[in-house]
Structure formats: structure tokens, C-alpha cells
Design a protein around this motif. Sequence first.
Motif, PDB file in Angstrom:
ATOM      1  N   GLY A 125       0.840  -1.187   0.000  1.00 51.06           N
ATOM      2  CA  GLY A 125       0.000   0.000   0.000  1.00 51.06           C
ATOM      3  C   GLY A 125       0.874   1.236   0.000  1.00 51.06           C
ATOM      4  O   GLY A 125       2.089   1.158   0.166  1.00 51.06           O
ATOM      5  N   THR A 126       0.238   2.378  -0.184  1.00 47.57           N
ATOM      6  CA  THR A 126       0.982   3.629  -0.116  1.00 47.57           C
ATOM      7  C   THR A 126       0.205   4.620   0.731  1.00 47.57           C
ATOM      8  O   THR A 126      -1.040   4.556   0.822  1.00 47.57           O
ATOM      9  N   LEU A 127       0.908   5.515   1.376  1.00 49.25           N
ATOM     10  CA  LEU A 127       0.367   6.291   2.479  1.00 49.25           C
ATOM     11  C   LEU A 127      -0.890   7.078   2.144  1.00 49.25           C
ATOM     12  O   LEU A 127      -1.844   7.097   2.922  1.00 49.25           O
ATOM     13  N   GLU A 128      -0.926   7.709   0.977  1.00 48.10           N
ATOM     14  CA  GLU A 128      -2.089   8.536   0.646  1.00 48.10           C
ATOM     15  C   GLU A 128      -3.375   7.724   0.592  1.00 48.10           C
ATOM     16  O   GLU A 128      -4.468   8.257   0.857  1.00 48.10           O
ATOM     17  N   GLN A 129      -3.263   6.444   0.289  1.00 47.80           N
ATOM     18  CA  GLN A 129      -4.453   5.622   0.052  1.00 47.80           C
ATOM     19  C   GLN A 129      -4.761   4.639   1.175  1.00 47.80           C
ATOM     20  O   GLN A 129      -5.595   3.750   1.013  1.00 47.80           O
ATOM     21  N   GLU A 130      -4.084   4.773   2.290  1.00 44.02           N
ATOM     22  CA  GLU A 130      -4.413   3.927   3.426  1.00 44.02           C
ATOM     23  C   GLU A 130      -4.385   4.750   4.698  1.00 44.02           C
ATOM     24  O   GLU A 130      -3.877   5.879   4.709  1.00 44.02           O
ATOM     25  N   SER A 131      -4.940   4.221   5.745  1.00 45.76           N
ATOM     26  CA  SER A 131      -5.024   4.962   6.999  1.00 45.76           C
ATOM     27  C   SER A 131      -3.790   4.724   7.855  1.00 45.76           C
ATOM     28  O   SER A 131      -3.062   3.738   7.677  1.00 45.76           O
ATOM     29  N   VAL A 132      -3.588   5.615   8.797  1.00 46.62           N
ATOM     30  CA  VAL A 132      -2.514   5.422   9.762  1.00 46.62           C
ATOM     31  C   VAL A 132      -2.779   4.152  10.573  1.00 46.62           C
ATOM     32  O   VAL A 132      -1.836   3.452  10.976  1.00 46.62           O
ATOM     33  N   GLU A 133      -4.053   3.839  10.774  1.00 51.41           N
ATOM     34  CA  GLU A 133      -4.396   2.610  11.498  1.00 51.41           C
ATOM     35  C   GLU A 133      -3.918   1.373  10.739  1.00 51.41           C
ATOM     36  O   GLU A 133      -3.489   0.385  11.349  1.00 51.41           O
ATOM     37  N   ASP A 134      -3.993   1.413   9.403  1.00 50.95           N
ATOM     38  CA  ASP A 134      -3.473   0.304   8.595  1.00 50.95           C
ATOM     39  C   ASP A 134      -1.979   0.119   8.850  1.00 50.95           C
ATOM     40  O   ASP A 134      -1.489  -1.006   9.006  1.00 50.95           O
ATOM     41  N   PRO A 147       9.250   0.301  -2.964  1.00 49.83           N
ATOM     42  CA  PRO A 147       7.981   0.934  -3.338  1.00 49.83           C
ATOM     43  C   PRO A 147       6.779   0.111  -2.907  1.00 49.83           C
ATOM     44  O   PRO A 147       6.782  -1.124  -3.014  1.00 49.83           O
ATOM     45  N   PHE A 148       5.750   0.794  -2.419  1.00 49.27           N
ATOM     46  CA  PHE A 148       4.499   0.186  -1.982  1.00 49.27           C
ATOM     47  C   PHE A 148       4.678  -0.756  -0.791  1.00 49.27           C
ATOM     48  O   PHE A 148       3.751  -1.460  -0.411  1.00 49.27           O
ATOM     49  N   ASN A 149       5.842  -0.745  -0.188  1.00 43.04           N
ATOM     50  CA  ASN A 149       6.118  -1.518   1.022  1.00 43.04           C
ATOM     51  C   ASN A 149       6.449  -0.588   2.187  1.00 43.04           C
ATOM     52  O   ASN A 149       7.205  -0.950   3.080  1.00 43.04           O
ATOM     53  N   GLU A 150       5.892   0.602   2.168  1.00 45.71           N
ATOM     54  CA  GLU A 150       6.269   1.608   3.152  1.00 45.71           C
ATOM     55  C   GLU A 150       6.090   1.115   4.590  1.00 45.71           C
ATOM     56  O   GLU A 150       7.007   1.179   5.407  1.00 45.71           O
ATOM     57  N   ALA A 151       4.891   0.615   4.895  1.00 44.63           N
ATOM     58  CA  ALA A 151       4.618   0.171   6.264  1.00 44.63           C
ATOM     59  C   ALA A 151       5.424  -1.074   6.606  1.00 44.63           C
ATOM     60  O   ALA A 151       5.991  -1.187   7.695  1.00 44.63           O
ATOM     61  N   HIS A 152       5.470  -2.018   5.665  1.00 45.27           N
ATOM     62  CA  HIS A 152       6.195  -3.261   5.912  1.00 45.27           C
ATOM     63  C   HIS A 152       7.677  -2.996   6.126  1.00 45.27           C
ATOM     64  O   HIS A 152       8.290  -3.517   7.070  1.00 45.27           O
ATOM     65  N   CYS A 153       8.274  -2.187   5.267  1.00 46.46           N
ATOM     66  CA  CYS A 153       9.699  -1.885   5.416  1.00 46.46           C
ATOM     67  C   CYS A 153       9.959  -1.076   6.686  1.00 46.46           C
ATOM     68  O   CYS A 153      10.972  -1.280   7.361  1.00 46.46           O
ATOM     69  N   ALA A 154       9.044  -0.171   7.031  1.00 52.36           N
ATOM     70  CA  ALA A 154       9.212   0.591   8.267  1.00 52.36           C
ATOM     71  C   ALA A 154       9.289  -0.345   9.464  1.00 52.36           C
ATOM     72  O   ALA A 154      10.136  -0.179  10.356  1.00 52.36           O
ATOM     73  N   ALA A 155       8.405  -1.351   9.488  1.00 52.19           N
ATOM     74  CA  ALA A 155       8.407  -2.300  10.597  1.00 52.19           C
ATOM     75  C   ALA A 155       9.683  -3.134  10.614  1.00 52.19           C
ATOM     76  O   ALA A 155      10.269  -3.391  11.680  1.00 52.19           O
ATOM     77  N   LYS A 156      10.132  -3.556   9.436  1.00 54.78           N
ATOM     78  CA  LYS A 156      11.348  -4.367   9.370  1.00 54.78           C
ATOM     79  C   LYS A 156      12.591  -3.530   9.674  1.00 54.78           C
ATOM     80  O   LYS A 156      13.528  -4.015  10.328  1.00 54.78           O
ATOM     81  N   PHE A 157      12.613  -2.273   9.205  1.00 54.23           N
ATOM     82  CA  PHE A 157      13.706  -1.375   9.583  1.00 54.23           C
ATOM     83  C   PHE A 157      13.749  -1.234  11.099  1.00 54.23           C
ATOM     84  O   PHE A 157      14.824  -1.232  11.719  1.00 54.23           O
ATOM     85  N   ALA A 158      12.577  -1.059  11.703  1.00 55.00           N
ATOM     86  CA  ALA A 158      12.508  -0.883  13.154  1.00 55.00           C
ATOM     87  C   ALA A 158      13.036  -2.122  13.875  1.00 55.00           C
ATOM     88  O   ALA A 158      13.800  -2.007  14.851  1.00 55.00           O
ATOM     89  N   ALA A 159      12.634  -3.300  13.413  1.00 53.68           N
ATOM     90  CA  ALA A 159      13.119  -4.529  14.040  1.00 53.68           C
ATOM     91  C   ALA A 159      14.633  -4.655  13.904  1.00 53.68           C
ATOM     92  O   ALA A 159      15.328  -5.050  14.851  1.00 53.68           O
ATOM     93  N   GLU A 160      15.150  -4.327  12.720  1.00 53.60           N
ATOM     94  CA  GLU A 160      16.601  -4.383  12.502  1.00 53.60           C
ATOM     95  C   GLU A 160      17.325  -3.422  13.443  1.00 53.60           C
ATOM     96  O   GLU A 160      18.320  -3.777  14.084  1.00 53.60           O
ATOM     97  N   GLY A 161      16.845  -2.184  13.513  1.00 50.21           N
ATOM     98  CA  GLY A 161      17.498  -1.202  14.370  1.00 50.21           C
ATOM     99  C   GLY A 161      17.433  -1.582  15.827  1.00 50.21           C
ATOM    100  O   GLY A 161      18.400  -1.401  16.577  1.00 50.21           O
ATOM    101  N   PHE A 162      16.293  -2.115  16.240  1.00 50.83           N
ATOM    102  CA  PHE A 162      16.140  -2.521  17.629  1.00 50.83           C
ATOM    103  C   PHE A 162      17.115  -3.646  17.969  1.00 50.83           C
ATOM    104  O   PHE A 162      17.817  -3.597  18.987  1.00 50.83           O
ATOM    105  N   MET A 163      17.175  -4.653  17.111  1.00 53.79           N
ATOM    106  CA  MET A 163      18.040  -5.794  17.386  1.00 53.79           C
ATOM    107  C   MET A 163      19.518  -5.433  17.295  1.00 53.79           C
ATOM    108  O   MET A 163      20.338  -5.930  18.064  1.00 53.79           O
ATOM    109  N   GLU A 164      19.857  -4.560  16.352  1.00 54.75           N
ATOM    110  CA  GLU A 164      21.252  -4.127  16.244  1.00 54.75           C
ATOM    111  C   GLU A 164      21.676  -3.370  17.493  1.00 54.75           C
ATOM    112  O   GLU A 164      22.822  -3.482  17.945  1.00 54.75           O
ATOM    113  N   SER A 165      20.753  -2.616  18.061  1.00 55.01           N
ATOM    114  CA  SER A 165      21.049  -1.874  19.280  1.00 55.01           C
ATOM    115  C   SER A 165      21.044  -2.771  20.512  1.00 55.01           C
ATOM    116  O   SER A 165      21.827  -2.571  21.442  1.00 55.01           O
ATOM    117  N   LEU A 166      20.134  -3.760  20.520  1.00 53.54           N
ATOM    118  CA  LEU A 166      20.045  -4.678  21.654  1.00 53.54           C
ATOM    119  C   LEU A 166      21.229  -5.625  21.733  1.00 53.54           C
ATOM    120  O   LEU A 166      21.643  -6.014  22.837  1.00 53.54           O
TER     121      LEU A 166
END
Length: 273
Positions: free
Chosen positions: A90-99, A142-161
Amino acid sequence: MSTRTVLITGTSSGIGLATAVAAAQSGWHVVATMRDTAKAGALLAAAKEAGVEVAVQALDVTDPRSVEACMDGLDRLDALVNNAGAGHLGTLEQESVEDVRAVMEVNFFGVLHATKAALPLLRASKGRVVTVTSVGGVVGQPFNEAHCAAKFAAEGFMESLAPVAATAGVSVSVVEPGAVASEFVSNVGVDDAMVDQAGPYAPALAAYVKRTSGAFAGAQAPREVAAQIVELLETERPAFRVLTSDTARAFAGAKLKDLDGSAVQSLTSTWIS
């Protein structure tokens, strides 16, 4: 060796299923978890065919009480494999923040819930955490904004942990597959209707879907990823990052040496033009 216990999340299909069977074949006591244990049929059949047993338990990584209840039932834990996740396009303009928030709950906060609950047991056993992320945790797509954000977050968290956990004797690793032949792809639910409803983004989405379908045509088998996860569980000095194929290494490598971001932008823009 038979007393080693590994808890694996998301084992009803794909990488999780293959890892549960491979770990059991390697002598681990496998606690194979999934949100809905009614979907355990494929796992149990695969385990039976391989001549091994796994213990199936219910665990919803988005529910802290479910995670804690599962962990409380363990006398010992030597490894946690965070594999549960969900695809999303999905892409941000066409989905909700809740998504977007829902994607983060499964792919990021679910990892945190399981890891936090497991750490006391892992400190006691000097065990390890292995988190299955993705090349999408390194390269935004592209079109993986939310998914990549979550995976980036997991990577950063684990790299820091990782260095912090190491002081308590717990090793932390991430596994980054590229395209993997599993139900994860079909669960994203891309179809012609989704493209038709994409409005001004329809040409770009159609191009992305065409390109990605080709990429998954040569996808890596889940058992190949599982073998590398089991190796991480058993090696004396596990690496922090494991890229599971030559394709994944080339793809993530473009980002890891791309100091100004231009190489990645040049690459991914070709996917939608």
C-alpha cells in the motif's frame, strides 16, 4: 543435546514451518507456536514425514498476555526465533494510519513482546535470539512503506540490543531473506482490483506487481532459509546479520555501501517506471 529448547513463532507455514522441522531434526525440543493452532495440520504432517515431533502451542505475538502465558509454561528456553509476520502492500495517501499501525503491531511490536518475555529465560541458559526480518529491513521498497518501516525498526532494535544482551550472555542475530516461496506472498492479496483502485498510483503499482511476480518466480525455498537459521542456533559464535542468498546479499549490499542513498533510489525507481 536433546534438552535444548527453541520457541519459534509463526510456524503454520513457510519459513517458520521449515525451521521447526529442521530444528527438531537437529535435536532441538521445538515449541512451535502460531496464532491459530487449528492451522497446525501442515506442520504436523511435515514433522511426521521427517520422523520428528514438535510441540504446538498457541501464541499471538500481538497480545502480550498470550506471549507471557506461553513463556510461563516453559521450564527452559535456549533460543527464540522471531518469525511471525505479515505482508502488506500500500501507499500512504491511500491507506489509513491505522493500517500502518496494524503492520507495526505484527512485524515490530510482536517481535518486542516475544523477545522481552523470553529474555529472562535466555539469560539463564546463555541462549540466543534470532529474528527473521527481510532485505526489506535494509532497503526501502515501493508500496512496502509500512512493511519496510516495521522491518527497519526490528533491525534497528536488534542491532542496538545485541551488544547489551551480549553482556548478559545472550546472542542476538537477524536473518534477512530475499524472495522466499511461501504463503507470505499470497497473503498480501495483490490482484487486478487493487491495481484498478490505485488511482494516480495505478501505473506504478502495476509495474511493481509485474516486476515482483518475476522476482518470486525464482524465490528461495523456505527449507534453505531454515537450514541457515538452525546453523545460527548451533554455531559457537553466531553472526549478527545473515543474508540467506546471493540475491539477498547483492540487494542489501547495494544499500550497505550506499552512503548518500543515490544507488538505492536509482535501483528502486526502475521498478515502477
